[in-house]
Design a protein around this motif. Structure first.
Motif, mmCIF file in Angstrom:
data_model
loop_
_atom_site.group_PDB
_atom_site.id
_atom_site.type_symbol
_atom_site.label_atom_id
_atom_site.label_comp_id
_atom_site.label_asym_id
_atom_site.label_seq_id
_atom_site.Cartn_x
_atom_site.Cartn_y
_atom_site.Cartn_z
ATOM 1 N N THR A 210 43.702 -31.827 3.819
ATOM 2 C CA THR A 210 43.925 -30.633 4.564
ATOM 3 C C THR A 210 43.844 -30.976 6.029
ATOM 4 O OG1 THR A 210 41.631 -30.317 4.659
ATOM 5 C CG2 THR A 210 42.792 -29.315 2.671
ATOM 6 N N GLN A 211 43.299 -31.984 6.577
ATOM 7 C CA GLN A 211 43.086 -32.251 7.705
ATOM 8 C C GLN A 211 42.077 -31.423 8.429
ATOM 9 O OE1 GLN A 211 46.762 -33.833 10.062
ATOM 10 N NE2 GLN A 211 47.758 -33.991 7.995
ATOM 11 N N SER A 212 41.514 -30.602 7.954
ATOM 12 C CA SER A 212 40.538 -29.584 8.572
ATOM 13 C C SER A 212 39.400 -30.348 8.992
ATOM 14 C CB SER A 212 40.240 -28.503 7.616
ATOM 15 O OG SER A 212 38.779 -27.753 7.919
ATOM 16 N N ARG A 213 39.015 -30.295 10.459
ATOM 17 C CA ARG A 213 37.942 -30.981 10.795
ATOM 18 C C ARG A 213 36.681 -29.963 10.650
ATOM 19 N NH1 ARG A 213 40.787 -30.902 16.617
ATOM 20 N NH2 ARG A 213 41.337 -28.845 16.195
ATOM 21 N N MET A 214 36.724 -28.821 10.420
ATOM 22 C CA MET A 214 35.287 -28.109 10.088
ATOM 23 C C MET A 214 35.162 -28.583 8.500
ATOM 24 S SD MET A 214 35.254 -24.186 8.632
ATOM 25 C CE MET A 214 36.471 -24.607 7.141
ATOM 26 N N GLY A 215 36.014 -28.732 7.456
ATOM 27 C CA GLY A 215 35.762 -29.225 6.116
ATOM 28 C C GLY A 215 35.160 -30.595 6.043
ATOM 29 N N ILE A 216 35.671 -31.519 7.056
ATOM 30 C CA ILE A 216 35.264 -33.109 6.869
ATOM 31 C C ILE A 216 33.890 -33.192 7.496
ATOM 32 C CG2 ILE A 216 35.785 -35.469 7.885
ATOM 33 C CD1 ILE A 216 38.805 -34.552 7.845
ATOM 34 N N ILE A 217 33.619 -32.150 8.597
ATOM 35 C CA ILE A 217 32.141 -32.381 9.161
ATOM 36 C C ILE A 217 31.435 -31.825 8.339
ATOM 37 C CG2 ILE A 217 30.858 -31.339 10.991
ATOM 38 C CD1 ILE A 217 33.203 -31.681 12.921
ATOM 39 N N GLY A 218 31.760 -30.714 7.398
ATOM 40 C CA GLY A 218 30.820 -29.887 6.555
ATOM 41 C C GLY A 218 30.490 -30.939 5.494
ATOM 42 N N LEU A 219 31.614 -31.782 4.898
ATOM 43 C CA LEU A 219 31.506 -32.740 3.819
ATOM 44 C C LEU A 219 30.360 -33.757 4.455
ATOM 45 C CD1 LEU A 219 32.379 -34.091 1.348
ATOM 46 C CD2 LEU A 219 33.916 -35.527 2.849
ATOM 47 N N PHE A 220 30.298 -34.096 5.199
ATOM 48 C CA PHE A 220 29.358 -35.097 5.818
ATOM 49 C C PHE A 220 27.984 -34.735 5.993
ATOM 50 C CE2 PHE A 220 27.139 -37.462 9.371
ATOM 51 C CZ PHE A 220 27.185 -38.563 9.106
ATOM 52 N N PHE A 250 40.036 -42.997 10.595
ATOM 53 C CA PHE A 250 40.695 -43.927 11.199
ATOM 54 C C PHE A 250 41.917 -44.707 10.248
ATOM 55 C CE2 PHE A 250 36.537 -44.069 13.023
ATOM 56 C CZ PHE A 250 36.711 -43.857 14.262
ATOM 57 N N LEU A 251 41.969 -44.334 9.051
ATOM 58 C CA LEU A 251 43.218 -44.840 8.579
ATOM 59 C C LEU A 251 44.353 -43.953 8.570
ATOM 60 C CD1 LEU A 251 41.350 -45.886 5.199
ATOM 61 C CD2 LEU A 251 42.389 -47.704 6.796
ATOM 62 N N SER A 252 43.973 -42.774 8.765
ATOM 63 C CA SER A 252 44.957 -41.633 9.196
ATOM 64 C C SER A 252 45.200 -41.287 10.586
ATOM 65 C CB SER A 252 44.731 -40.263 8.240
ATOM 66 O OG SER A 252 45.706 -39.383 8.641
ATOM 67 N N GLU A 253 46.472 -41.564 11.037
ATOM 68 C CA GLU A 253 46.688 -41.332 12.594
ATOM 69 C C GLU A 253 46.563 -39.819 12.782
ATOM 70 O OE1 GLU A 253 50.410 -42.763 13.729
ATOM 71 O OE2 GLU A 253 49.820 -45.389 13.508
ATOM 72 N N ASP A 254 46.862 -38.986 11.887
ATOM 73 C CA ASP A 254 46.944 -37.505 12.115
ATOM 74 C C ASP A 254 45.604 -37.183 12.310
ATOM 75 O OD1 ASP A 254 49.550 -37.354 11.964
ATOM 76 O OD2 ASP A 254 49.600 -37.013 9.738
ATOM 77 N N LEU A 255 44.613 -37.674 11.126
ATOM 78 C CA LEU A 255 43.223 -37.318 11.191
ATOM 79 C C LEU A 255 42.418 -37.925 12.683
ATOM 80 C CD1 LEU A 255 41.872 -37.544 7.625
ATOM 81 C CD2 LEU A 255 41.912 -35.574 9.165
ATOM 82 N N GLN A 256 42.784 -39.111 13.008
ATOM 83 C CA GLN A 256 42.292 -39.420 14.151
ATOM 84 C C GLN A 256 42.626 -38.717 15.340
ATOM 85 O OE1 GLN A 256 43.760 -43.728 14.634
ATOM 86 N NE2 GLN A 256 42.188 -44.070 16.345
ATOM 87 N N SER A 257 43.972 -38.399 15.402
ATOM 88 C CA SER A 257 44.261 -37.504 16.561
ATOM 89 C C SER A 257 43.655 -36.200 16.716
ATOM 90 C CB SER A 257 45.940 -37.319 16.434
ATOM 91 O OG SER A 257 46.332 -36.465 17.411
ATOM 92 N N ARG A 258 43.366 -35.537 15.473
ATOM 93 C CA ARG A 258 42.765 -34.423 15.474
ATOM 94 C C ARG A 258 41.413 -34.495 16.050
ATOM 95 N NH1 ARG A 258 44.199 -29.980 13.499
ATOM 96 N NH2 ARG A 258 42.223 -29.403 12.806
#
Length: 327
Positions: A210-220, A250-258
């Motif tokens: 989903t490339q959701s920063r909120m979701g990834i930070i919440g997962l962590f 870091f494996l995904s350029e889209d996520l890294q950019s976000r």
């Protein structure tokens, strides 16, 4: 005769539970939206109505109310169901139609069912069943998401992020469902079944997609809260855990950019909505501007050029601030 009287309440109780679980499954998975036949039948609405119908008849029978009252209750809900379906098929004003398949209106219907969920899922066995249905629903939603994103290529035009053509197709809403599902139920148990591990890994994959920063930070944060003590006791596990979490970025350029571009359009739009919320609250500190009406003031009060907006007026992206501004 006495046996029949004992069996009937149990039958209607099962009807309530089945209707509630079916409504929950459809609300989360959105699977019925992809079939034209189901769109005509409107199963989500039918299960919503039948949940209250079965619950009312069950209550009448358990309380041993006169049969005329029980029949009258059933007839009343048949009439209500008929007019609800008519209203659904031919709404005079779709924006005010509670029964429409809109995202927040579905949540509203689910909230109205909470008392029934609380009352009828009153033992551990039923609670486990509820959690299992919730997880299966989220996995089905994940499959729908992957198909529509990777196969059908449904993305936002201005940043190519996934935005799926279903009610909860926004990346942040999708990540919210996947994240909540991860941290309820079996993961808290000492012995986790292989199918649960597979489900969880699949949901984590969907969450990253989903490339959701909120979701990834919440997962962590959630994983730290759930397994933090075990991880911190062993430094090697802590390092592996951190690498596991940040590697997709870091494996995904889209996520890294976000994560590197903090002041991108998505965040700047949010800052503007927060500014809107503060202005509205300062102007209407007591009564607010009315439920779900803040977006109507977006261009007027923020000075945001209308021609730069990709999605029209934006609502306030902060729940406490939105409540302060609107109520």
């Amino acid at each position: 005769m006495r046996t029949q009287q004992l069996l009937l309440p149990s039958t209607f109780e099962k009807g309530v539970i089945t209707s509630l679980l079916a409504h929950l499954f459809l609300s989360i998975s959105n699977i019925h939206i992809h079939f034209k036949v189901l769109q005509i039948v409107k199963p989500e609405l039918l299960f919503f109505v039948s949940s209250f119908s079965f619950a009312g008849i069950w209550f009448c029978m358990v309380r041993q109310l006169p049969i005329s009252i029980t029949k009258g209750y059933g007839a009343l809900f048949l009439v209500i169901s008929f007019f609800m379906l008519i209203d659904f098929q031919y709404p005079a004003n779709e924006s005010s139609n509670l029964l429409a398949l809109g995202e927040f209106k579905t949540y509203t219907k689910t909230i109205l069912l909470i008392p029934l969920f609380t009352f009828f899922f009153n033992n551990q066995q039923r609670k486990d069943l509820l959690i299992k249905v919730f997880r299966v629903s989220a996995v089905v939603l994940g499959m729908v998401f992957i198909y529509r994103y990777l196969v059908l290529g449904e993305v936002r035009t201005f940043d190519l992020r996934p935005v799926i053509g279903i009610r909860i197709g926004d990346p942040n809403f999708l990540s919210m469902i996947f994240l909540i599902t991860l941290f309820i139920g079996p993961l808290r148990q000492k012995a986790v079944a292989p199918v649960t591990i597979f489900e969880s890994l699949f949901l984590i994959l969907c969450l990253f997609m989903t490339q959701s920063r909120m979701g990834i930070i919440g997962l962590f944060i959630g994983l730290i809260a759930l397994f933090g003590k075990k991880i911190t006791e062993k430094p090697v596990l802590l390092v592996l855990f951190i690498l596991l979490i940040i590697s997709p970025i870091f494996l995904s350029e889209d996520l890294q950019s976000r994560f590197l571009n903090i002041f991108d359009k998505s965040n700047m739009d949010r800052f503007k909505t927060w500014e809107l919320g503060l202005i509205l609250f300062s102007k209407n500190p007591i009564w607010g501007v009315g439920f779900d009406r803040s977006a109507g003031y977006f261009f007027q009060l923020t000075g945001y050029p209308m021609f730069l907006s990709q999605n029209g007026a934006l609502t306030i992206h902060n729940t406490p601030l939105k409540l302060l501004a609107e109520t």
